[in-house]
Design a protein around this motif. Structure first.
Motif, short mmCIF file in Angstrom:
data_model
loop_
_atom_site.label_atom_id
_atom_site.label_comp_id
_atom_site.label_asym_id
_atom_site.label_seq_id
_atom_site.Cartn_x
_atom_site.Cartn_y
_atom_site.Cartn_z
N LYS A 385 58.20 64.98 -142.17
CA LYS A 385 59.21 65.65 -141.62
C LYS A 385 60.52 64.80 -141.30
O LYS A 385 61.55 65.47 -141.60
CB LYS A 385 58.64 66.50 -140.34
N SER A 386 60.40 63.64 -140.96
CA SER A 386 61.64 63.08 -140.09
C SER A 386 62.31 62.66 -141.43
O SER A 386 63.69 62.36 -141.36
CB SER A 386 60.95 61.83 -139.46
N LYS A 389 64.63 65.36 -141.62
CA LYS A 389 65.61 65.66 -140.46
C LYS A 389 66.52 64.36 -140.66
O LYS A 389 67.74 64.81 -140.07
CB LYS A 389 64.89 65.21 -139.31
N LYS A 390 66.35 63.21 -141.31
CA LYS A 390 67.50 62.10 -141.41
C LYS A 390 68.30 62.71 -142.44
O LYS A 390 68.90 61.95 -142.92
CB LYS A 390 67.01 60.85 -141.67
#
Ligand code: SAM
Length: 399
Positions: A385-386, A389-390
């Protein structure tokens, strides 16, 4: 090229060009010795079988370091648990005998063990066979499933209630020997159930990466029904599966021993509409592959031209077909992240892209990531997920 079932001559309808072994992850010192062959595919009119021409012999592929563990995917662990409950309810009891072909790391077989069902796995790859014995204490024979090896297990002769296989029958060029082995083992009411990537799904998604040295057949109901009929078996049911980008579960029984589900005719009609029983669907697939290749290369070139850093995620066997067919190499893809210890530190087959651990991907995220295991998309996107997000961008050759 000859049909692996009828032995008749046939013409390949498509070539993917020069290919390495899809799971042949290698060290730098072996670059010059790397084995290549021409990946061509054909369609047999007699038995509607989509198949790969000439391929390296299995012992080179299924060795002591087979770099695939079913348990790497939580989704697949769940799938096999549900599959077990379904099969147990429908076909088994406490006294049943069960055989699994290609039991890998024991992710399916352990369910039979936990229910105290007499079971036996055939698994030629030493590392995964050892893993399954060590972790789940399942009964595994470290060898191929064939007419020679099965004779070592007399207790199972005509006394096996379920023979199951997932994502392995398409690996075995000598399908006739597999069917003869099944005939030797299966009880009169016994069933053979196997799951494989489905031709209809591959054509629809243009997921040509299902094709590589080890995936020698892509089945449909038309092909399975026709081939097994010639050996005295009925295709009694077929159930589509979400696994591996669209698969089919085929259920086979001795001719006349079990009722044939109405689903069979329904799916056969659907296949006729898609022309899966005709070479014309293959020729359309060929065109679609060429379009897909152009689009994917354009996409990669575009991101590269605007200075984006690109990496791959999951160094699957499938991705070897994509990167080699599209001629995409380490000048475009910085690295491929993977969690399999047999691959990390090595280089991808043919294109020699470095394989890095997943931790590297998390510490050094690229701008764009090629989702090589697009068939595990949901699971991977949840895990990473990150990255999104980035502002990371996921791309794949499959829509
Ligand atoms: N069934 C597992 C799954 O669906 O996740 C594993 C599939 S993996 C792609 C194929 C497995 O079949 C490998 O572990 C391989 O070693 C094994 N295999 C290949 N050829 C085989 C053969 N002739 N007999 C038995 N197993 C075989």
């Amino acid at each position: 090229m000859r049909c692996k079932i009828s032995g008749k001559k046939m013409k390949p309808f498509m070539s993917f060009g020069k290919m390495p072994m899809a799971n042949g992850f290698l060290d730098k010192k072996n670059f010059k010795k790397e084995f290549f062959y021409k990946l061509e595919v054909g369609f047999s009119k007699d038995n509607y079988l989509f198949q790969v021409n000439d391929h390296p012999k299995s012992p080179h592929i299924f060795n002591n370091n087979y770099p695939f563990y079913t348990s790497k995917s939580k989704f697949m662990i769940g799938h096999f648990k549900k599959y077990f409950s379904w099969a147990y309810k429908k076909f088994l009891n406490k006294k049943s005998n069960v055989i699994e072909i290609g039991s890998n790391d024991g992710s399916f077989l352990k369910n039979f063990k936990m229910k105290n069902i007499n079971h036996l796995g055939f698994e030629p790859s030493k590392n995964v066979a050892y893993f399954s014995k060590k972790n789940f204490d399942v009964n595994v024979f470290n060898g191929f499933f064939n007419t020679k090896n099965i004779r070592k297990f007399k207790k199972f002769k005509k006394n096996t209630d379920l023979i199951c296989a997932a994502n392995v029958i398409c690996h075995i060029p000598n399908l006739k020997d597999v069917i003869r082995s099944i005939d030797y083992l299966l009880s009169s009411k016994g069933v053979f159930i196997f799951e494989e990537p489905y031709l209809g799904s591959m054509f629809k998604k243009v997921s040509y990466d299902q094709i590589y040295d080890a995936h020698v057949f892509i089945f449909s109901l038309h092909s399975v029904k026709t081939i097994f009929k010639n050996f005295g078996f009925d295709l009694i049911d077929a159930i589509s599966q979400k696994t591996h980008g669209g698969s089919m579960r085929y259920i086979i029984a001795r001719s006349g021993e079990r009722k044939i589900s109405k689903r069979i005719n329904k799916i056969l009609k659907y296949e006729k509409r898609l022309k899966l029983n005709n070479i014309s669907s293959c020729l359309k697939f060929k065109k679609n592959c060429e379009i897909s290749k152009r689009r994917f290369k354009d996409k990669i070139n575009y991101y590269k031209s605007i200075g984006k850093k690109i990496a791959g995620y999951a160094a699957s066997a499938k991705s070897s077909t994509v990167f080699n067919y599209c001629n995409i190499g380490s000048d475009q893809i910085d690295y491929i992240a993977d969690s399999t210890k047999e691959k990390i530190g090595k280089f991808s087959p043919g294109k020699h892209i470095p394989i890095m651990p997943i931790s590297y991907f998390r510490k050094n995220p690229p701008d764009v990531s090629v989702l090589c295991s697009w068939n595990h998309k949901e699971e991977i996107l949840k895990k990473e997920k990150s990255f999104k997000k980035k502002r990371g961008i996921w791309i794949s050759h499959v829509k």
